[in-house]
Enzyme design. Structure first.
Site, PDB file in Angstrom:
ATOM      1  N   ASP A 236      42.141 -16.986 -37.495  1.00 15.58           N
ATOM      2  CA  ASP A 236      41.479 -18.257 -37.850  1.00 15.58           C
ATOM      3  C   ASP A 236      40.072 -18.041 -38.417  1.00 15.58           C
ATOM      4  O   ASP A 236      39.194 -18.892 -38.250  1.00 15.58           O
ATOM      5  CB  ASP A 236      41.378 -19.195 -36.622  1.00 15.58           C
ATOM      6  CG  ASP A 236      42.738 -19.603 -36.088  1.00 15.58           C
ATOM      7  OD1 ASP A 236      43.683 -19.693 -36.882  1.00 15.58           O
ATOM      8  OD2 ASP A 236      42.846 -19.828 -34.876  1.00 15.58           O
TER       9      ASP A 236
ATOM     10  N   ILE B  93      51.856 -13.439 -35.281  1.00 13.27           N
ATOM     11  CA  ILE B  93      50.721 -12.621 -35.736  1.00 13.27           C
ATOM     12  C   ILE B  93      51.184 -11.898 -36.989  1.00 13.27           C
ATOM     13  O   ILE B  93      52.209 -11.203 -36.982  1.00 13.27           O
ATOM     14  CB  ILE B  93      50.255 -11.662 -34.632  1.00 13.27           C
ATOM     15  CG1 ILE B  93      49.710 -12.504 -33.477  1.00 13.27           C
ATOM     16  CG2 ILE B  93      49.202 -10.681 -35.167  1.00 13.27           C
ATOM     17  CD1 ILE B  93      49.272 -11.743 -32.267  1.00 13.27           C
ATOM     18  N   LEU B  94      50.450 -12.096 -38.072  1.00 15.05           N
ATOM     19  CA  LEU B  94      50.925 -11.610 -39.364  1.00 15.05           C
ATOM     20  C   LEU B  94      50.798 -10.100 -39.511  1.00 15.05           C
ATOM     21  O   LEU B  94      49.793  -9.515 -39.099  1.00 15.05           O
ATOM     22  CB  LEU B  94      50.123 -12.263 -40.486  1.00 15.05           C
ATOM     23  CG  LEU B  94      50.262 -13.766 -40.639  1.00 15.05           C
ATOM     24  CD1 LEU B  94      49.350 -14.250 -41.747  1.00 15.05           C
ATOM     25  CD2 LEU B  94      51.697 -14.160 -40.927  1.00 15.05           C
TER      26      LEU B  94
ATOM     27  N   ALA C 279      44.187 -36.103 -40.543  1.00 15.08           N
ATOM     28  CA  ALA C 279      43.570 -34.929 -41.184  1.00 15.08           C
ATOM     29  C   ALA C 279      44.595 -33.941 -41.756  1.00 15.08           C
ATOM     30  O   ALA C 279      44.639 -33.724 -42.964  1.00 15.08           O
ATOM     31  CB  ALA C 279      42.646 -34.220 -40.192  1.00 15.08           C
ATOM     32  N   GLU C 280      45.418 -33.350 -40.905  1.00 22.25           N
ATOM     33  CA  GLU C 280      46.292 -32.265 -41.375  1.00 22.25           C
ATOM     34  C   GLU C 280      47.181 -32.663 -42.551  1.00 22.25           C
ATOM     35  O   GLU C 280      47.246 -31.954 -43.557  1.00 22.25           O
ATOM     36  CB  GLU C 280      47.186 -31.761 -40.231  1.00 22.25           C
ATOM     37  CG  GLU C 280      46.407 -31.112 -39.120  1.00 22.25           C
ATOM     38  CD  GLU C 280      47.315 -30.581 -38.019  1.00 22.25           C
ATOM     39  OE1 GLU C 280      48.323 -29.941 -38.330  1.00 22.25           O
ATOM     40  OE2 GLU C 280      47.014 -30.805 -36.843  1.00 22.25           O
TER      41      GLU C 280
ATOM     42  N   GLY D 280      57.621 -28.965 -38.378  1.00 24.03           N
ATOM     43  CA  GLY D 280      57.481 -29.008 -39.834  1.00 24.03           C
ATOM     44  C   GLY D 280      56.955 -30.311 -40.393  1.00 24.03           C
ATOM     45  O   GLY D 280      57.247 -30.668 -41.534  1.00 24.03           O
TER      46      GLY D 280
ATOM     47  N   HIS E  52      44.715 -25.395 -39.532  1.00 28.39           N
ATOM     48  CA  HIS E  52      44.374 -25.277 -38.113  1.00 28.39           C
ATOM     49  C   HIS E  52      43.934 -26.646 -37.592  1.00 28.39           C
ATOM     50  O   HIS E  52      43.137 -27.320 -38.244  1.00 28.39           O
ATOM     51  CB  HIS E  52      43.248 -24.248 -37.925  1.00 28.39           C
ATOM     52  CG  HIS E  52      42.935 -24.000 -36.485  1.00 28.39           C
ATOM     53  ND1 HIS E  52      43.694 -23.175 -35.694  1.00 28.39           N
ATOM     54  CD2 HIS E  52      41.970 -24.520 -35.681  1.00 28.39           C
ATOM     55  CE1 HIS E  52      43.218 -23.175 -34.463  1.00 28.39           C
ATOM     56  NE2 HIS E  52      42.164 -23.977 -34.431  1.00 28.39           N
TER      57      HIS E  52
HETATM   58  C1  GRF Z   1      49.963 -28.220 -36.521  1.00 29.46           C
HETATM   59  O1  GRF Z   1      49.156 -28.795 -35.549  1.00 29.46           O
HETATM   60  C2  GRF Z   1      49.178 -27.183 -37.281  1.00 29.46           C
HETATM   61  O2  GRF Z   1      47.848 -27.499 -37.434  1.00 29.46           O
HETATM   62  C3  GRF Z   1      49.328 -25.996 -36.392  1.00 29.46           C
HETATM   63  O3  GRF Z   1      50.650 -26.077 -35.902  1.00 29.46           O
HETATM   64  C4  GRF Z   1      51.098 -27.422 -35.923  1.00 29.46           C
HETATM   65  C5  GRF Z   1      52.354 -27.471 -36.733  1.00 29.46           C
HETATM   66  O4  GRF Z   1      52.994 -28.699 -36.678  1.00 29.46           O
HETATM   67  N1  GRF Z   1      48.940 -24.790 -37.065  1.00 29.46           N
HETATM   68  P1  GRF Z   1      54.217 -28.990 -37.651  1.00 29.46           P
HETATM   69  O5  GRF Z   1      55.265 -27.909 -37.407  1.00 29.46           O
HETATM   70  O6  GRF Z   1      53.721 -28.977 -39.056  1.00 29.46           O
HETATM   71  O7  GRF Z   1      54.730 -30.348 -37.247  1.00 29.46           O
END
Ligand code: GRF
Length: 209
Positions: free
Chosen positions: A151, A93-94, A180-181, A12, A110
């Site tokens: 995706d 899988i949704l 990035a994320e 998370g 992603h």
């Molecule tokens: C992240 O790398 C995200 O891009 C992928 O799953 C991972 C989740 O990490 N879809 P976290 O649970 O947010 O730490």
């Protein structure tokens, strides 16, 4: 106020980035109204609890049939009456119905620059292992709307990250998250919450401010 539900399966850290961004005013006009995990031991649930966000766990193990699990998942999402569903490392899988019901109202983060290194089997460290195996010099992260494919939905935001010599999958995963994320996921929510996302001919664009 945009009502946001975040769906998680693991640590998370992306959820935390979103919670922090709301607290710091980097996301405006949005409220995290619920967190849904498919794993009871997901640390993301502890993060939700600490932030006093209602959280539920819907585990496949608790349902004999996949369709019962799907129904429970859908009910859990609906119960929060969200305007936006955010998949932040949700490894399930949704159900088709969920995707249909929240079309254009569901985003996913992603850990690669889609459409490269996406699709079935590309999750977790596997993505970064493949990036390294191909000798890529650049990778990154993508926030996209969720459609029926894997995706494959329209891309809202991407950010590139350098691959460095000697990177291990773990080191690269961490850099992709940090650079990035954790940046583009909150940014995407803020754009949506402030009406700055335009759908045009199957693509999505962020309005320049
Ligand atoms: C992240 O790398 C995200 O891009 C992928 O799953 C991972 C989740 O990490 N879809 P976290 O649970 O947010 O730490």
């Amino acid at each position: 106020m945009l009502r946001v539900v975040v769906m998680v399966s693991g640590g998370g850290t992306n959820l935390q980035a979103v919670l922090d961004a709301v607290k710091d005013g980097k996301i405006t006009n949005a409220k995290i109204v619920g967190v849904i995990s498919n794993r009871a031991d997901a640390y993301a649930l502890t993060r939700a609890e600490r932030a006093e966000i209602p959280a539920v766990c819907i585990s496949r193990k608790d349902y004999a049939q996949r369709e019962d699990f799907d129904r429970a998942l859908l009910e859990a999402v609906d119960s929060f009456a969200p305007d936006l569903v955010v998949l932040a490392g949700f490894l399930v899988i949704l159900p088709e119905l969920l995707v249909k019901r929240y079309k254009n109202r569901m985003i996913n983060i992603h850990p690669a620059l889609l459409p490269s290194f996406g699709g079935k089997g590309y999750y977790g460290l596997k993505v970064h292992e493949e990036v390294l195996a191909h000798g890529c010099k650049v990778t990154g992260a993508t926030v996209h709307f969720v459609d029926e494919g894997c995706d494959s939905g329209p891309i809202l935001l991407q950010r590139a990250v350098e691959v460095k010599q000697g990177d291990t999958p773990e080191v690269l995963q961490r850099r992709v998250m940090e650079e990035a994320e954790w940046k583009i996921l909150p940014q995407a929510i803020d754009l949506i919450a402030n009406g700055k996302v335009i759908f045009k001919e199957g693509c999505v664009f962020a309005q320049e401010s």
